[in-house]
Scaffold this active site. Sequence first.
Site, PDB file in Angstrom:
ATOM      1  CB  SER A 107      -0.852  -0.225   0.826  1.00  0.00           C
ATOM      2  OG  SER A 107      -1.460   1.472   1.357  1.00  0.00           O
ATOM      3  CE1 TYR A 130      -6.136   4.444  -1.872  1.00  0.00           C
ATOM      4  CE2 TYR A 130      -4.965   4.339   0.174  1.00  0.00           C
ATOM      5  CZ  TYR A 130      -6.083   3.936  -0.178  1.00  0.00           C
ATOM      6  OH  TYR A 130      -6.804   2.993   0.752  1.00  0.00           O
ATOM      7  CG  HIS A 276     -11.297   0.698   0.180  1.00  0.00           C
ATOM      8  ND1 HIS A 276     -10.718   1.133  -0.987  1.00  0.00           N
ATOM      9  CD2 HIS A 276     -10.611   1.125   1.269  1.00  0.00           C
ATOM     10  CE1 HIS A 276      -9.621   1.474  -0.289  1.00  0.00           C
ATOM     11  NE2 HIS A 276      -9.595   1.397   1.103  1.00  0.00           N
TER      12      HIS A 276
HETATM   13  C1  LIG Z   1      -7.415  -1.866   7.819  1.00  0.00           C
HETATM   14  C2  LIG Z   1      -7.533  -2.187   6.053  1.00  0.00           C
HETATM   15  C3  LIG Z   1      -6.447  -1.364   5.093  1.00  0.00           C
HETATM   16  C4  LIG Z   1      -6.193  -1.469   4.023  1.00  0.00           C
HETATM   17  N1  LIG Z   1      -5.856   0.141   3.449  1.00  0.00           N
HETATM   18  C5  LIG Z   1      -5.823  -0.680   1.969  1.00  0.00           C
HETATM   19  C6  LIG Z   1      -4.747   0.708   1.206  1.00  0.00           C
HETATM   20  O1  LIG Z   1      -4.245   0.814   1.979  1.00  0.00           O
HETATM   21  N2  LIG Z   1      -5.197   0.350  -0.649  1.00  0.00           N
HETATM   22  C7  LIG Z   1      -5.899  -0.089  -0.842  1.00  0.00           C
HETATM   23  O2  LIG Z   1      -6.474   0.133  -2.309  1.00  0.00           O
HETATM   24  N3  LIG Z   1      -6.881  -0.977   0.202  1.00  0.00           N
HETATM   25  C8  LIG Z   1      -6.737  -0.652   1.345  1.00  0.00           C
HETATM   26  N4  LIG Z   1      -7.447  -1.839   1.613  1.00  0.00           N
HETATM   27  C9  LIG Z   1      -8.733  -2.226   1.186  1.00  0.00           C
HETATM   28  C10 LIG Z   1      -8.026  -3.859   0.369  1.00  0.00           C
HETATM   29  O3  LIG Z   1      -7.418  -3.937  -0.327  1.00  0.00           O
HETATM   30  C11 LIG Z   1      -9.413  -4.578   0.303  1.00  0.00           C
HETATM   31  O4  LIG Z   1      -9.386  -4.482  -0.633  1.00  0.00           O
HETATM   32  C12 LIG Z   1     -10.736  -5.237   1.243  1.00  0.00           C
HETATM   33  O5  LIG Z   1      -9.109  -5.789   2.529  1.00  0.00           O
HETATM   34  C13 LIG Z   1     -10.274  -6.601   1.052  1.00  0.00           C
HETATM   35  O6  LIG Z   1     -12.010  -7.037   1.571  1.00  0.00           O
HETATM   36  P1  LIG Z   1     -11.188  -7.898   2.652  1.00  0.00           P
HETATM   37  O7  LIG Z   1     -10.698  -7.408   4.193  1.00  0.00           O
HETATM   38  O8  LIG Z   1     -13.109  -8.608   3.074  1.00  0.00           O
HETATM   39  O9  LIG Z   1     -10.561  -9.640   1.944  1.00  0.00           O
HETATM   40  C14 LIG Z   1      -7.826  -1.724   3.504  1.00  0.00           C
HETATM   41  C15 LIG Z   1      -8.178  -2.689   3.611  1.00  0.00           C
HETATM   42  C16 LIG Z   1      -8.220  -3.075   5.335  1.00  0.00           C
HETATM   43  C17 LIG Z   1      -8.795  -4.458   5.751  1.00  0.00           C
END
Ligand SMILES: Cc1cc2nc3c(=O)[nH]c(=O)nc-3n(C[C@H](O)[C@H](O)[C@H](O)COP(=O)(O)O)c2cc1C
Length: 387
Positions: A107, A130, A276
């Site tokens: 990320s 991002y 997300h």
């Molecule tokens: C704690 C956390 C932080 C996240 N940070 C980012 C991020 O920095 N960039 C991004 O594109 N998605 C981020 N996401 C979304 C994840 O990439 C992904 O889409 C999501 O976790 C998928 O769902 P799941 O947790 O149910 O597998 C984040 C998700 C979580 C749970």
Amino acid sequence: MPVITTIDDLKRLHKRRTPKMFYDYCESGSWTEQTFRDNESDFDKIRLRQRIAVDMTNRTTASKLIGQDVTMPLALAPVGLTGMQRADGEIKAARAAEKFGVPFTLSTMSICSIEDVAEHTEKPFWFQLYVMRDEEYVDNIIERAKRAGCSALVLTLDLQILGQRHKDLKNGLTAPPKMTPPVIADLATKWRWGIEMLQTKRRSFGNIVGHAKGVDNMNSLSSWTAEQFDPRLDWNTVRKLKEKWGGKLILKGILDVDDAKMAAEVGADAIIVSNHGGRQLDGALSSIRMLPSIVQAVGDKVEIHLDSGIRSGQDMLKALAMGAKGVMIGRAYIHGLGAMGEAGVTKALEVIHRELDITMALCGRRDVNTFDRDMLLVPEDFEGRWA
Ligand SMILES: Cc1cc2nc3c(=O)[nH]c(=O)nc-3n(C[C@H](O)[C@H](O)[C@H](O)COP(=O)(O)O)c2cc1C
């Protein structure tokens, strides 16, 4: 050593071993958390067709994602602050992914920097961007990802503005945590986490501090990030970034057929059907419900991946059988990391792989690349009739 058989086992350990502020950051969705809950519960509505008397020998889960060989078609999703779940968390997760043979995505909002992860791994990883207002910063981070040999840019399109997650506001989430009395009381019970954190230098946003103009301490960092996500991000920006990057491009956060068509038109190599993990637009439909219409619209034009809600190999099988070429997991591997560090991420991958392998055998399939809708029992109104 506890016996781990499910992602839920890892989740329980994660909760016990990680400061509340960071566990809550992971285990939350925006506002009422309806979409967050639907992501998981909608998978449960789909059932499997048990098939018999099929030769089950020589099974394979090996496949390709954007042309890269993978042990199973799954990638670790970009997760901000992973290095706060466990010291050096991004390096640990990247190493586990590399050894297992699946891609890791770093990320923008990671604790370990692109260079840190590159230095501690051998195979290329994916980098998630991002888009920030500071164009110089964006150009520079794209160059850094190229120099580090990243094999795909994952451009996140569903976070120009941050969805509100109540727990983060109430916990006063920061990296590193501010030492308030409740935080100190919590840390007293999470000694392993604290000792490991004291042994690493990586405790702030490694891709930002020292790289963005005017950001050299915590105060400047928090005001910078609050102001920086670029609300102007549009398809023109996507086209420009595609050109600047010049390599494989994956667009993340597609949840609508019209947006999927645009993504295919700009020439993305893959899209990630995603909300997300229920952290942005609460009230949006789950990814798995939106998948069939997106597959129908652009399945022959662009590779389709899915994330949000995957907690088992059975969920993964359902997504693949519904037409996704691959999946991403977020929380499932973060639970592993928070529970047991690198070994926990490996455990999460092993659990999911085993569930996938056994389930496909019992569904009468031997090759992950042959999955189709015929393996599933899907309620007639699964996608819903929405006007
Ligand atoms: C704690 C956390 C932080 C996240 N940070 C980012 C991020 O920095 N960039 C991004 O594109 N998605 C981020 N996401 C979304 C994840 O990439 C992904 O889409 C999501 O976790 C998928 O769902 P799941 O947790 O149910 O597998 C984040 C998700 C979580 C749970």
